[in-house]
Motif scaffolding. Structure first.
Motif, PDB file in Angstrom:
ATOM      1  N   LEU A  15      43.238 -39.657  11.880  1.00  0.00           N
ATOM      2  CA  LEU A  15      42.236 -40.540  11.307  1.00  0.00           C
ATOM      3  C   LEU A  15      42.236 -41.840  12.105  1.00  0.00           C
TER       4      LEU A  15
ATOM      5  N   HIS B  48      39.483 -36.529  12.580  1.00  0.00           N
ATOM      6  CA  HIS B  48      39.394 -35.856  11.280  1.00  0.00           C
ATOM      7  C   HIS B  48      38.903 -36.781  10.178  1.00  0.00           C
TER       8      HIS B  48
ATOM      9  N   HIS C  84      51.608 -39.005   4.798  1.00  0.00           N
ATOM     10  CA  HIS C  84      50.765 -39.621   5.816  1.00  0.00           C
ATOM     11  C   HIS C  84      51.619 -40.654   6.550  1.00  0.00           C
TER      12      HIS C  84
ATOM     13  N   GLU D 141      48.833 -36.264   8.116  1.00  0.00           N
ATOM     14  CA  GLU D 141      47.854 -37.032   8.870  1.00  0.00           C
ATOM     15  C   GLU D 141      48.432 -38.359   9.318  1.00  0.00           C
TER      16      GLU D 141
ATOM     17  N   SER E 134      47.268 -42.321  10.778  1.00  0.00           N
ATOM     18  CA  SER E 134      46.219 -43.324  10.884  1.00  0.00           C
ATOM     19  C   SER E 134      46.527 -44.206  12.086  1.00  0.00           C
TER      20      SER E 134
ATOM     21  N   PRO F 104      49.691 -33.068  12.692  1.00  0.00           N
ATOM     22  CA  PRO F 104      48.992 -34.063  11.873  1.00  0.00           C
ATOM     23  C   PRO F 104      47.515 -34.189  12.239  1.00  0.00           C
ATOM     24  N   ARG F 105      46.710 -34.390  11.218  1.00  0.00           N
ATOM     25  CA  ARG F 105      45.308 -34.721  11.427  1.00  0.00           C
ATOM     26  C   ARG F 105      45.209 -36.185  11.851  1.00  0.00           C
TER      27      ARG F 105
END
Length: 243
Positions: free
Chosen positions: A7, A40, A191, A213, A215, A4-5
């Motif tokens: 954020l 990211h 996400h 991604e 968070s 996962p990216r």
């Protein structure tokens, strides 16, 4: 396996600033430090009561962040209009109640279908590249998100993060994995976020497939008080990439 990216949600920097009604710490400066540490992207929630992020912050973030911006918002007309004007790469629609300290659960997509049928096309028409819905890992809500025209769902990880026993954690991870698979099968990007931290992020990454991604905000900002923000971001990236 998808890595996962990461954020970073900077709302809590703005909360600290607003506690004293000062100009510092500036969440826009925090966003720059996060990006320098190879996050990211940046996440922020423009709430109706402006308890942390302000419209000034939003517009400066758009001008200065050279990475993905995830604009979290309710379906309230004023915030939707601002999002349309700013044109972030991603708009994530979330439930919002003034009395809550932070978002407490996923959006009821089926109950809000009529409003979403108006808001999602409006965001897309304004040039927002991706629209996501913040949902609990419940298959019928995920299916409703796809039917509403969303590009992605952000799975609410709060129940997993708040689980107090190993059996409850395994149960919540299973729910999240099932939800992620349902979203993937529906053609949605996956996400995830809410309550992920330095202890629970690796089991999450290992157990839940298709997550593009994550968070993460409060955990990173809390660690940054002691280690500095760039190091806190690097530590989280390391955990995700070595999971």
């Amino acid at each position: 396996m998808t890595v996962p990216r990461l954020l970073i949600n900077i709302d809590h920097v703005a909360t600290l600033r607003n506690a004293r009604r000062e100009a510092a710490p500036d969440p826009v400066h925090a966003a720059g430090l996060c990006m320098q540490a190879n996050a990211h992207g940046i996440v922020f929630h423009l709430r109706e009561d402006r308890r942390h992020i302000t419209e000034r912050d939003v517009r400066l973030l758009k001008q200065t962040v050279h990475g993905k911006l995830d604009f979290e918002l309710s379906t309230n007309t004023e915030e939707v209009d601002i999002c349309c004007d700013v044109q972030p790469e991603l708009a994530t629609l979330v439930p919002e109640r003034r009395e809550e300290v932070t978002t407490e659960g996923g959006l009821d997509v089926t109950a809000n279908a009529e409003r979403l049928d108006a808001v999602i096309p409006k965001l897309k028409g304004a040039g927002v590249e991706q629209v996501a819905l913040f949902v609990d890992p419940v298959p019928h809500q995920i299916e409703a998100a796809a039917e509403a025209g969303a590009h992605a769902v952000e799975l609410h990880t709060g129940d997993y993060a708040n689980a107090t026993t190993e059996s409850d954690r395994f149960h919540e991870l299973d729910r999240l994995a099932t939800g992620a698979e349902a979203a993937h099968q529906a053609g949605l990007r996956v996400h995830a976020g809410h309550g992920l931290n330095y202890t629970n992020v690796q089991p999450f990454v290992r157990a839940v497939p298709h997550v593009a991604e994550v968070s993460i905000g409060f955990a990173v900002i809390s660690r940054a008080v002691f280690s500095g923000l760039p190091q806190a971001v690097r530590d989280m990236r390391h955990l995700i990439h070595t999971a």
